[in-house]
Design a protein around this motif. Structure first.
Motif, PDB file in Angstrom:
ATOM      1  N   UNK A   1       0.791  -1.226   0.000  1.00 32.60           N
ATOM      2  CA  UNK A   1       0.000   0.000   0.000  1.00 32.60           C
ATOM      3  C   UNK A   1       0.824   1.278   0.000  1.00 32.60           C
ATOM      4  N   UNK A   2       2.112   1.153   0.199  1.00 29.38           N
ATOM      5  CA  UNK A   2       2.944   2.360   0.201  1.00 29.38           C
ATOM      6  C   UNK A   2       3.233   2.796  -1.230  1.00 29.38           C
ATOM      7  N   UNK A   3       2.943   4.005  -1.547  1.00 23.65           N
ATOM      8  CA  UNK A   3       3.330   4.590  -2.830  1.00 23.65           C
ATOM      9  C   UNK A   3       4.197   5.806  -2.523  1.00 23.65           C
TER      10      UNK A   3
ATOM     11  N   UNK B   1       2.208  14.569  -3.931  1.00 23.03           N
ATOM     12  CA  UNK B   1       1.192  15.625  -3.823  1.00 23.03           C
ATOM     13  C   UNK B   1       0.704  15.637  -2.380  1.00 23.03           C
ATOM     14  N   UNK B   2       0.863  16.785  -1.749  1.00 27.60           N
ATOM     15  CA  UNK B   2       0.564  16.851  -0.316  1.00 27.60           C
ATOM     16  C   UNK B   2      -0.498  17.905  -0.002  1.00 27.60           C
TER      17      UNK B   2
ATOM     18  N   UNK C   1       1.579   5.931   9.855  1.00 25.48           N
ATOM     19  CA  UNK C   1       0.732   6.996  10.423  1.00 25.48           C
ATOM     20  C   UNK C   1      -0.273   7.526   9.399  1.00 25.48           C
ATOM     21  N   UNK C   2      -0.327   6.873   8.226  1.00 26.02           N
ATOM     22  CA  UNK C   2      -1.250   7.333   7.193  1.00 26.02           C
ATOM     23  C   UNK C   2      -0.702   8.528   6.426  1.00 26.02           C
ATOM     24  N   UNK C   3       0.567   8.803   6.644  1.00 27.74           N
ATOM     25  CA  UNK C   3       1.205   9.918   5.929  1.00 27.74           C
ATOM     26  C   UNK C   3       1.964   9.385   4.727  1.00 27.74           C
TER      27      UNK C   3
ATOM     28  N   UNK D   1      -2.433  14.080  -0.667  1.00 28.93           N
ATOM     29  CA  UNK D   1      -3.586  14.803  -1.211  1.00 28.93           C
ATOM     30  C   UNK D   1      -4.550  13.809  -1.863  1.00 28.93           C
ATOM     31  N   UNK D   2      -4.012  12.789  -2.490  1.00 23.65           N
ATOM     32  CA  UNK D   2      -4.844  11.814  -3.215  1.00 23.65           C
ATOM     33  C   UNK D   2      -4.690  10.429  -2.617  1.00 23.65           C
ATOM     34  N   UNK D   3      -5.712   9.603  -2.850  1.00 19.25           N
ATOM     35  CA  UNK D   3      -5.644   8.225  -2.370  1.00 19.25           C
ATOM     36  C   UNK D   3      -5.564   7.290  -3.582  1.00 19.25           C
ATOM     37  N   UNK D   4      -4.573   6.434  -3.594  1.00 17.05           N
ATOM     38  CA  UNK D   4      -4.434   5.498  -4.721  1.00 17.05           C
ATOM     39  C   UNK D   4      -5.486   4.400  -4.622  1.00 17.05           C
TER      40      UNK D   4
END
Ligand code: FMN
Length: 292
Positions: A88-90, A94-95, A233-235, A275-278
């Motif tokens: 899940x890590x990309x 874009x923040x 941490x969802x960052x 900023x975006x969710x893959x």
């Protein structure tokens, strides 16, 4: 404080002998464990002896049971969850315009202390840059550096000097990847585009004394731990290889980031709230494997 074994509490279980990578612990004829004075200088303070000792009888200089150790949780993450976490890590470029609380940044940095290291556990140092004005000034200096690099590579004499001064790997990255992109103005931040630090709210710079053993490998592993801890941490993060060479070549930039003169920047990481969710991840081609 020095390295000691408390003979009154030591139950002579010998686990310290088994786990010490440098055979610093030995047993005398009576079965008493002792520290071999000739080998103690090889201690890299990995803490394995103190971590395995049931009776907490060992003290290694600079480490204390109260400050440096805590009991491990019985439950570990299961492999499916962990691999899913990795998948899940990309790289995030874009923040959101949102600060990361210092408490989280500290936890991320603390997590890097679990990383394996060659020789010195203190390498690398981490500089955390959040000051927008400083980032803006730095981007201008980096932008100029990459513009200059295009000119230097074009000129046969300076190209030759660059090639002589760096290893083949870095030269190839510069000529195959960085210069072609820089030629198109990709790293030119003067127009307001930031294709270097991607307007991230935080830049971490991993740096160490130029002569420190294994500092490059340590920094790469450290940045990887920081990246994964940040992801937990969802960052989001991206490892940025473009920033360190500019810091190492441009004195003003090094000063701006308050990197000690004797240190070199090895790697950097940008961090922020994505900023975006893959919607999906990528499964890349299998690596070449040679089973022997
Ligand atoms: C050593 C290293 C240097 C990198 N340097 C940059 C960089 O300067 N700029 C950038 O945008 N991404 C950089 N990246 C991120 C990669 O481009 C990224 O991992 C790749 O695009 C794959 O995407 P993923 O991380 O989402 O799988 C770097 C990654 C590594 C490991």
């Amino acid at each position: 404080m020095e390295n000691t074994i408390n003979f009154e509490t030591c139950d002579r279980c010998s686990l310290c002998i088994a786990v010490c990578p440098y055979e610093i612990f030995e047993k005398d004829e009576s079965g008493q464990i002792f520290l071999n004075p000739e080998k103690i200088e090889f201690c890299v303070k990995c803490g394995h002896c103190m971590a395995i000792c049931k009776s907490k009888s060992i003290t290694i200089e600079g480490l204390s049971y109260d400050n440096n150790f805590y009991d491990l949780l019985e439950t570990n993450i299961d492999s499916d969850s962990f691999i899913n976490f990795l998948a899940n890590r990309r790289s995030i470029r874009n923040f959101k315009d949102k600060e990361i609380p210092k408490e989280i940044l500290n936890k991320i940095i603390d997590a890097t202390s679990f990383a394996p290291y060659g020789v010195s556990p203190k390498d690398p140092m981490i500089t955390v840059v959040q000051n927008k004005e400083i980032i803006e000034k730095a981007l201008l200096l980096m932008s100029n550096f990459y513009e200059d690099l295009v000119k230097w590579i074009k000129n046969p004499i300076s190209r030759y000097m660059i090639k002589r001064g760096i290893n083949q790997e870095t030269f190839n990255t510069i000529t195959h990847h960085i210069v072609p992109a820089a030629k198109t103005g990709h790293y030119n931040t003067k127009s307001g585009n930031d294709n270097i630090s991607r307007s991230a709210p935080v830049i971490m710079i991993f740096h160490a004394n130029k002569g420190a053993e294994e500092h490059t490998n340590n920094a790469i592993i450290c940045v990887t731990y920081a990246m994964l801890a940040t992801h937990s941490f969802g960052l989001g993060t991206t490892i940025i290889g473009l920033i360190p060479p500019a810091i190492n070549k441009v004195k003003e930039l090094k000063e701006l980031f308050q990197i000690p003169e004797e240190n070199e920047a090895v790697m950097s990481l940008i961090l922020g709230y994505p900023k975006y969710k893959y919607k999906r991840t990528i499964k890349r081609e299998k690596r070449e494997i040679n089973w022997i």
